[in-house]
Scaffold this motif. Structure first.
Motif, PDB file in Angstrom:
ATOM      1  N   VAL A   4      -7.414 -26.615  -7.833  1.00  0.00           N
ATOM      2  CA  VAL A   4      -7.730 -27.002  -6.455  1.00  0.00           C
ATOM      3  C   VAL A   4      -6.434 -27.355  -5.748  1.00  0.00           C
ATOM      4  N   LEU A   5      -6.240 -26.792  -4.576  1.00  0.00           N
ATOM      5  CA  LEU A   5      -5.103 -27.119  -3.720  1.00  0.00           C
ATOM      6  C   LEU A   5      -5.604 -28.015  -2.593  1.00  0.00           C
ATOM      7  N   PHE A   6      -4.843 -29.046  -2.300  1.00  0.00           N
ATOM      8  CA  PHE A   6      -5.204 -29.966  -1.227  1.00  0.00           C
ATOM      9  C   PHE A   6      -4.103 -30.012  -0.173  1.00  0.00           C
ATOM     10  N   ASP A   7      -4.518 -30.053   1.073  1.00  0.00           N
ATOM     11  CA  ASP A   7      -3.623 -30.433   2.157  1.00  0.00           C
ATOM     12  C   ASP A   7      -3.348 -31.938   2.024  1.00  0.00           C
ATOM     13  N   PHE A   8      -2.338 -32.404   2.702  1.00  0.00           N
ATOM     14  CA  PHE A   8      -1.960 -33.823   2.650  1.00  0.00           C
ATOM     15  C   PHE A   8      -2.587 -34.616   3.795  1.00  0.00           C
ATOM     16  N   SER A   9      -2.024 -34.467   4.985  1.00  0.00           N
ATOM     17  CA  SER A   9      -2.448 -35.278   6.124  1.00  0.00           C
ATOM     18  C   SER A   9      -3.807 -34.835   6.659  1.00  0.00           C
ATOM     19  N   GLY A 132      -2.890 -29.102  -6.944  1.00  0.00           N
ATOM     20  CA  GLY A 132      -1.666 -28.919  -6.183  1.00  0.00           C
ATOM     21  C   GLY A 132      -1.815 -29.472  -4.777  1.00  0.00           C
ATOM     22  N   VAL A 133      -0.714 -29.893  -4.195  1.00  0.00           N
ATOM     23  CA  VAL A 133      -0.688 -30.346  -2.803  1.00  0.00           C
ATOM     24  C   VAL A 133       0.157 -29.350  -2.017  1.00  0.00           C
ATOM     25  N   VAL A 134      -0.433 -28.749  -1.005  1.00  0.00           N
ATOM     26  CA  VAL A 134       0.252 -27.763  -0.170  1.00  0.00           C
ATOM     27  C   VAL A 134       0.269 -28.300   1.252  1.00  0.00           C
ATOM     28  N   SER A 135       1.448 -28.625   1.747  1.00  0.00           N
ATOM     29  CA  SER A 135       1.528 -29.315   3.035  1.00  0.00           C
ATOM     30  C   SER A 135       2.570 -28.703   3.956  1.00  0.00           C
ATOM     31  N   ASN A 136       2.209 -28.587   5.222  1.00  0.00           N
ATOM     32  CA  ASN A 136       3.176 -28.316   6.281  1.00  0.00           C
ATOM     33  C   ASN A 136       3.821 -29.646   6.632  1.00  0.00           C
ATOM     34  N   ILE A 137       5.073 -29.815   6.292  1.00  0.00           N
ATOM     35  CA  ILE A 137       5.714 -31.124   6.422  1.00  0.00           C
ATOM     36  C   ILE A 137       7.222 -30.947   6.409  1.00  0.00           C
ATOM     37  N   GLY A 138       7.941 -31.934   6.873  1.00  0.00           N
ATOM     38  CA  GLY A 138       9.397 -31.848   6.928  1.00  0.00           C
ATOM     39  C   GLY A 138      10.104 -32.902   6.099  1.00  0.00           C
ATOM     40  N   TRP A 139       9.400 -33.545   5.177  1.00  0.00           N
ATOM     41  CA  TRP A 139       9.992 -34.595   4.350  1.00  0.00           C
ATOM     42  C   TRP A 139       9.227 -34.708   3.035  1.00  0.00           C
ATOM     43  N   ASP A 140       9.807 -35.431   2.085  1.00  0.00           N
ATOM     44  CA  ASP A 140       9.250 -35.519   0.749  1.00  0.00           C
ATOM     45  C   ASP A 140       8.121 -36.552   0.697  1.00  0.00           C
ATOM     46  N   LEU A 141       6.898 -36.070   0.535  1.00  0.00           N
ATOM     47  CA  LEU A 141       5.748 -36.967   0.516  1.00  0.00           C
ATOM     48  C   LEU A 141       5.438 -37.530  -0.874  1.00  0.00           C
ATOM     49  N   ARG A 142       6.185 -37.125  -1.886  1.00  0.00           N
ATOM     50  CA  ARG A 142       5.893 -37.592  -3.242  1.00  0.00           C
ATOM     51  C   ARG A 142       5.887 -39.111  -3.372  1.00  0.00           C
ATOM     52  N   PRO A 143       6.821 -39.837  -2.705  1.00  0.00           N
ATOM     53  CA  PRO A 143       6.775 -41.299  -2.796  1.00  0.00           C
ATOM     54  C   PRO A 143       5.479 -41.906  -2.251  1.00  0.00           C
ATOM     55  N   ASP A 192      -7.976 -29.635   6.350  1.00  0.00           N
ATOM     56  CA  ASP A 192      -8.646 -30.032   7.589  1.00  0.00           C
ATOM     57  C   ASP A 192      -8.400 -29.053   8.729  1.00  0.00           C
ATOM     58  N   SER A 193      -7.546 -28.046   8.502  1.00  0.00           N
ATOM     59  CA  SER A 193      -7.198 -27.099   9.573  1.00  0.00           C
ATOM     60  C   SER A 193      -7.658 -25.695   9.222  1.00  0.00           C
ATOM     61  N   ARG A 206     -10.976 -19.576  -2.371  1.00  0.00           N
ATOM     62  CA  ARG A 206     -12.087 -20.160  -1.639  1.00  0.00           C
ATOM     63  C   ARG A 206     -11.530 -21.304  -0.804  1.00  0.00           C
ATOM     64  N   VAL A 207     -12.026 -21.492   0.401  1.00  0.00           N
ATOM     65  CA  VAL A 207     -11.504 -22.521   1.297  1.00  0.00           C
ATOM     66  C   VAL A 207     -12.621 -23.483   1.674  1.00  0.00           C
ATOM     67  N   HIS A 208     -12.317 -24.760   1.592  1.00  0.00           N
ATOM     68  CA  HIS A 208     -13.279 -25.807   1.934  1.00  0.00           C
ATOM     69  C   HIS A 208     -12.623 -26.750   2.934  1.00  0.00           C
ATOM     70  N   PHE A 209     -13.332 -27.038   4.027  1.00  0.00           N
ATOM     71  CA  PHE A 209     -12.740 -27.860   5.085  1.00  0.00           C
ATOM     72  C   PHE A 209     -13.372 -29.249   5.155  1.00  0.00           C
ATOM     73  N   VAL A 210     -12.532 -30.218   5.509  1.00  0.00           N
ATOM     74  CA  VAL A 210     -12.977 -31.587   5.787  1.00  0.00           C
ATOM     75  C   VAL A 210     -12.521 -31.954   7.188  1.00  0.00           C
ATOM     76  N   ASP A 211     -13.145 -32.966   7.759  1.00  0.00           N
ATOM     77  CA  ASP A 211     -12.782 -33.404   9.108  1.00  0.00           C
ATOM     78  C   ASP A 211     -11.617 -34.381   9.061  1.00  0.00           C
ATOM     79  N   HIS A 212     -10.689 -34.216   9.985  1.00  0.00           N
ATOM     80  CA  HIS A 212      -9.536 -35.116  10.102  1.00  0.00           C
ATOM     81  C   HIS A 212      -9.983 -36.355  10.879  1.00  0.00           C
TER      82      HIS A 212
END
Length: 230
Positions: A4-9, A132-143, A192-193, A206-212
């Motif tokens: 399963v891949l997850f978006d972050f924000s 896995g976490v797949v994110s459109n982002i410009g910084w390291d979210l691991r912390p 969420d997008s 397969r894609v599953h969406f949640v509300d932001h």
């Protein structure tokens, strides 16, 4: 399903409100604004799309920022320039506050996990499902994940700025599937997008969406993911 891949924000975590973001930044710098001025500045910053992770599309971006905005997640430099540029559309008393605001949004304290995130990630780990976490982002979210105790459940992070590619480009999802050793046809992408996260469908995921939504308004939207991997 094997992974399963997850978006972050807006999917696993939610950024604080724009008002909280501004208050915390001011407090940390030892500055303050009269309450009416603070609330007005917060409203203007929200409308400008200046808070990364808020999913608010900026209104009235000047032409010189519009092109930058479209590719903002392809590098750390572009991300900072786009969001500080959006924030600078709002007059603030201290020029350095724009960079302070940007720094604040990268701190773990600015983010809250959704109430069911730990339960779902833990359950997936218990079932031997790769995460896995797949994110459109410009910084390291691991912390952020480490601070909130969720890092132990994540097998791979695929961040747009580290690869120079942003969702919905299928290449980013392909990297994530490869990192997990998973056939895309046996992977669920949760986000969420529809525009950005929906790009995984091009690989056969397969894609599953949640509300932001704010954390308090979305207590259990991730739980159905567990049914998708059975």
């Amino acid at each position: 399903m094997t992974a399963v891949l997850f978006d972050f924000s807006g999917t696993l975590f939610r950024i604080e409100s724009t008002e909280s973001w501004l208050r915390a930044t001011l407090d940390a710098s030892g500055r303050g604004l009269p309450e009416p001025q603070l609330l007005e500045a917060a409203r203007a910053l929200e409308a400008s799309g200046a808070l990364p992770g808020s999913a608010v599309e900026p209104v009235g971006l000047p032409a010189e920022l519009a092109g930058l905005w479209a590719v903002r997640d392809e590098s750390a430099q572009l991300h900072r320039a786009a969001y500080t540029g959006a924030a600078r559309q709002v007059p603030l008393p201290w020029p350095e506050l724009y960079d302070d605001l940007y720094e604040r949004h990268m701190t773990p304290a600015a983010w809250s996990p959704y109430p069911d995130a730990a339960e779902v990630l833990s359950a997936l780990r218990g079932r031997g499902i790769g995460v896995g976490v797949v994110s459109n982002i410009g910084w390291d979210l691991r912390p952020v994940f480490r601070h909130h105790g969720l890092d132990a459940y994540v097998d791979a992070y695929v961040l747009s700025y580290e690869h120079g590619v942003q969702k919905p480009d299928p290449r980013l999802f392909s990297v994530a599937c490869a990192a997990l050793g998973a056939d895309p046809r046996e992977v669920v992408m949760v986000g969420d997008s529809k525009e950005a996260d929906g790009g995984a469908a091009a690989l056969g995921c397969r894609v599953h969406f949640v509300d932001h939504l704010p954390v308090a308004e979305r207590p259990d939207a991730l739980l159905p993911v567990l049914d998708l991997v059975d």
